[in-house]
Write a protein that holds these residues in place. Structure first.
Motif, short mmCIF file in Angstrom:
data_model
loop_
_atom_site.label_atom_id
_atom_site.label_comp_id
_atom_site.label_asym_id
_atom_site.label_seq_id
_atom_site.Cartn_x
_atom_site.Cartn_y
_atom_site.Cartn_z
N TYR A 93 0.83 -1.21 0.00
CA TYR A 93 0.00 0.00 0.00
C TYR A 93 0.86 1.26 0.00
N GLY A 94 2.07 1.16 0.52
CA GLY A 94 2.95 2.33 0.52
C GLY A 94 3.28 2.84 -0.87
N ASP A 97 -0.21 4.76 -1.81
CA ASP A 97 -0.94 5.21 -0.63
C ASP A 97 -1.96 6.29 -0.98
N CYS A 100 -1.09 10.00 -1.03
CA CYS A 100 -0.16 10.51 -2.05
C CYS A 100 -0.87 10.94 -3.33
N VAL A 170 -5.53 -0.67 7.40
CA VAL A 170 -4.99 -0.26 6.11
C VAL A 170 -5.98 -0.52 4.99
N SER A 175 -4.80 3.31 3.15
CA SER A 175 -3.54 4.01 3.43
C SER A 175 -2.71 3.27 4.47
N LEU A 176 -1.49 2.90 4.10
CA LEU A 176 -0.57 2.31 5.06
C LEU A 176 -0.18 3.33 6.13
N SER A 196 -9.53 9.62 5.89
CA SER A 196 -9.49 8.67 4.77
C SER A 196 -10.71 8.81 3.88
#
Length: 239
Positions: A93-94, A97, A100, A170, A175-176, A196
């Protein structure tokens, strides 16, 4: 003995001590998971919460109203046997994300995303030593490999119970960084959930709320808050 027997057959659920943590017993008989493993959890606080769910059963067992039991079962029966795979999935997920991916218009939405999401990316930079880069729309960002590896290491270092909580934090938020922020107490969990949902809230302001979507969002919010509570109980010192 399967914990998913249709009707209540016990008088009292209690917490017992085990070699690796704390178990739950029904009239002295240990509860097992659906896969027949011992239902043993790392903290007394979590065990007490699970025992309370069993004591609250009226006549028939309904897993839908026993969320702590369900999450503990998942940690033991599923995550424990797929830890690396689950950790890899969450670490990924990073790379994409939610925080971003930014709107390029309208300006009010751009500003709102910046106000709510930039502080979380800054927190990840300072607290996790992992700076993720913003990108317009759905275009994948070329994230720093060192930052991604640091996030990946944090995810893989979590035990089965913490990773079970992180999975929901997550996957529900997208989102991580939000998941890790919830675990580290960086912000209140409900605030993180609302953050979120920024894009959905924006759409609802423009076009009005959809009843079905709102109902689904409420279910997901409850699941997110439960995952945070589960993590807090897992993280408490046993006593």
């Amino acid at each position: 003995m399967s914990e998913w027997a249709a009707k209540r057959f016990w008088k009292e659920a209690s917490v017992t001590e085990a070699d690796t943590g704390y178990g739950i017993a029904l009239d002295g008989r240990p509860v097992k998971t659906p896969a027949k493993a011992a239902l043993v959890v790392p903290t007394r606080a979590l065990a007490q919460s699970i025992a309370a769910e069993w004591n609250a059963v009226a006549e028939r067992i309904d897993p839908r109203v026993m969320p702590m039991t369900r999450s503990a079962n998942a940690a033991i029966d599923k995550v424990a046997h797929q830890h690396a795979e689950v950790a890899d999935m969450l670490a990924a997920y990073g790379e994409t994300d939610l925080l971003c991916h930014r709107a390029i218009a309208p300006q009010e939405l751009v500003l709102r995303q910046s106000e709510e999401w930039d502080p979380l990316l800054d927190w990840a930079d300072s607290f996790l030593n992992a700076r993720l880069m913003q990108t317009p729309g759905v275009i994948p960002a070329d994230q720093d490999s060192v930052a991604l590896e640091r996030l990946r290491a944090r995810v893989h270092a979590q035990d089965n119970f913490a990773l079970t909580a992180l999975h929901d934090l997550v996957s529900l938020s997208g989102s991580l960084i939000i998941g890790l922020a919830a675990q580290n107490g960086a912000y209140a969990p409900d605030m993180l959930w609302q953050t979120s949902r920024l894009d959905e809230a924006w759409q609802a302001e423009l076009w009005g709320a959809d009843d079905e979507a709102e109902q689904m969002a409420a279910i997901k919010r409850a699941a997110f808050l439960h995952a945070h509570e589960f993590f807090c109980l897992v993280s408490e010192n046993s006593s």
